[in-house]
Design an enzyme around this catalytic site. Structure first.
Site, PDB file in Angstrom:
ATOM      1  CB  ALA A  82      -7.480 -10.012   0.226  1.00 28.04           C
ATOM      2  N   GLY A 127      -6.630 -10.126   6.507  1.00 28.70           N
ATOM      3  CA  GLY A 127      -4.999 -10.450   5.533  1.00 28.70           C
ATOM      4  C   GLY A 127      -4.222  -9.579   6.415  1.00 28.70           C
ATOM      5  CD  GLU A 130      -5.250 -13.717   8.437  1.00 35.17           C
ATOM      6  OE1 GLU A 130      -5.818 -15.130   8.127  1.00 35.17           O
ATOM      7  OE2 GLU A 130      -6.278 -13.161   7.383  1.00 35.17           O
ATOM      8  CD  GLU A 150     -10.488 -12.117   7.061  1.00 33.63           C
ATOM      9  OE1 GLU A 150      -9.182 -12.011   6.856  1.00 33.63           O
ATOM     10  OE2 GLU A 150     -11.190 -11.728   8.037  1.00 33.63           O
TER      11      GLU A 150
END
Length: 281
Positions: A82, A127, A130, A150
């Protein structure tokens, strides 16, 4: 739209270079993140361009794209996760909308009907990890590193990490990686099944070359529609509540290829002891 070369998008349709898209010989598509000043952090602008890239992939598949590589043109990093500076300026509602969009992008990558490979030549965090999980395969350089940090920032993986990671490495390992946020190097990632291949070369180009070769080998040896329906059967079957329901999904996918030209060509080629020439129809 599907041609050799480089296509870049931005919100205004200009070539700002956050996401590059190209098609290599053999119909292998490439999506390359290129936000160097932010280490490919997932800003609103980059996510918007990924949405456009998915539209490009959809057109490409309809025109004969046979595989997709997702990588980075920024040395030493796949995706830093992020964009926390941008996130800090967002309201609660804005964060919720943005993460929903990001989750949709990851699902879009996962739903690409042709085989996909994430090329990791550096860090893939949050992210970014991910995004790698959303691909069918992950090829890494020896310098690659993955983490899900996170919880150390007071949140949880919100773009598929809590769901795709346990399906890939198992429940206990996934909890360990998410609860601790610890970094995983390439060798350990390979050992636990988080990545599928590690190359000793450290460059993005060497990892990407491996991925392209892998996808090209699939493309030249397998029927396109068979690959598409096999992938669909696997992924849809995993979403079923029972093995019986999953077997029905497999049957539906099998039925869809019974009347294809490629199936008949495969049988004929076997009978004639020659290599089949598939058309994707």
């Amino acid at each position: 739209m599907l041609r050799n070369g480089r296509v870049l998008w931005s919100a205004a349709g200009k070539s700002v270079g956050f996401v590059g898209c190209s098609v290599l010989d053999g119909g292998i598509g490439v999506i390359a993140l290129n936000r160097g000043e932010g280490r490919n952090a997932l800003s609103e602008g980059l996510v918007r361009e990924l949405e456009n890239a998915l539209e490009w992939v959809s057109v490409g598949v309809s025109e004969g794209m046979r595989g997709l590589v997702v990588g980075s043109d920024v040395p030493g990093v796949f995706c830093a996760g992020a964009d926390l500076k941008e996130r800090e300026r967002m309201s609660r509602d804005e964060v919720q909308v943005f993460v929903t969009r990001l989750r949709r992008v990851m699902s879009g990558i996962a739903q690409v009907s042709v085989p996909t490979v994430a090329c990791l030549s550096g860090g893939a965090y949050g992210g970014g990890a991910e995004l790698a999980l959303a691909c069918d395969f992950r090829f890494a350089s020896s310098s690659a590193e993955l983490a899900f940090p996170e919880v150390r920032l007071g949140v949880i993986p919100g773009a598929g990490g809590t769901q795709r990671l346990p399906r890939l490495v198992g429940l206990s390992r996934a909890k360990h990686l998410i609860f601790t946020g610890e970094k995983v190097d390439a060798d350990r990632a390979l050992a636990i099944g988080l990545v599928d291949r590690v190359t000793v070369q450290a460059s993005e180009s060497s990892v990407r070359d491996e991925a392209v070769k892998f996808l090209h080998n699939i493309a030249v040896s397998s029927a396109p529609l068979a690959i598409i329906h096999a992938k669909s059967a696997i992924q849809r079957g995993l979403e079923c509540n029972s093995l019986l329901d999953a077997m029905k999904v497999e049957g539906q996918s099998y039925d869809r290829i019974l009347d294809t030209w490629d199936r008949r060509e495969g049988l004929l080629a076997f009978k004639e002891k020659r290599k089949p020439v598939f058309r994707g129809v």
